[in-house]
Design an enzyme around this catalytic site. Sequence first.
Site, mmCIF file in Angstrom:
data_model
loop_
_atom_site.group_PDB
_atom_site.id
_atom_site.type_symbol
_atom_site.label_atom_id
_atom_site.label_comp_id
_atom_site.label_asym_id
_atom_site.label_seq_id
_atom_site.Cartn_x
_atom_site.Cartn_y
_atom_site.Cartn_z
ATOM 1 N N CYS A 33 31.996 38.505 37.529
ATOM 2 C CA CYS A 33 31.761 39.862 38.051
ATOM 3 C C CYS A 33 32.531 40.923 37.286
ATOM 4 O O CYS A 33 32.322 42.113 37.493
ATOM 5 C CB CYS A 33 32.140 39.934 39.527
ATOM 6 S SG CYS A 33 33.903 39.605 39.792
ATOM 7 N N CYS A 102 35.211 34.667 43.912
ATOM 8 C CA CYS A 102 36.224 35.717 44.101
ATOM 9 C C CYS A 102 37.574 35.117 44.466
ATOM 10 O O CYS A 102 38.619 35.648 44.082
ATOM 11 C CB CYS A 102 35.786 36.664 45.200
ATOM 12 S SG CYS A 102 34.097 37.249 44.996
HETATM 13 S S1 FES Z 1 32.726 40.210 43.160
HETATM 14 FE FE1 FES Z 1 34.325 40.396 41.722
HETATM 15 S S2 FES Z 1 36.028 39.551 42.735
HETATM 16 FE FE2 FES Z 1 34.454 39.427 44.204
#
Ligand code: FES
Lengths: 121, 121
Positions: A33, A102
């Site tokens: 992400c 995450c």
């Molecule tokens: S989406 Fe990036 S840390 Fe959760």
Amino acid sequence: MYSEKVMEHFRNPRNVGEIKDADGVGIVGNPRCGDIMKMYLKIEDGIIKDVKFKTFGCGSAIASSSMATELIKGKTIEEAMEVTNKSVVEALDGLPPIKMHCSVLAEQAIKAALLDYSKKN
Amino acid sequence: MYSEKVMEHFRNPRNVGEIKDADGVGIVGNPRCGDIMKMYLKIEDGIIKDVKFKTFGCGSAIASSSMATELIKGKTIEEAMEVTNKSVVEALDGLPPIKMHCSVLAEQAIKAALLDYSKKN
Ligand code: FES
């Protein structure tokens, strides 16, 4: 979608911030992400005396790091090394599968900070 | 890594919350990171009178949505339809390439809320 504990740690995260004279600092990024996590440790006589984190990541990253810092505070380096993504998620009563990546940030940042400490000592 | 405007909107996000008697509600999810964005619109005489958002997403998602709500508040439906991911990111003085997917949530949630409104009217 999220457990009560996740929501509670998201709303009132523990140990957010920096430690200016930290003994170990870990900075890790999440390739999935693009989020970044920084972890600061204050270590005395092999004990984690203080820990703070900073992130621009999502609610799950915040809740995981908050829980992870609580799990390692006051513990020995050896005990802190045993805290994994899995133990953090269990302590939070679970995370949705799509948000598991995450929680990995917290474990990796702690390990990176401990590695930084061991290099300096 | 992040512009001043992104940091400012992350620290003090505008229009966070819910609108109980919303005229249009949009809920969208990000397949890349699993985050969800909810957008609530209050529309009168074709004008966006009020807008609120809620998300468990990252700092970039929060900053993008905060900016997007400011861009559409007080505007006509047609003007709101023209707000894109690109215009939001420009208004924020940019986002790191790896975080561009977060800003898409704001645009999609606004469009979903406008679609919900048009179906009901
Ligand atoms: S989406 Fe990036 S840390 Fe959760």
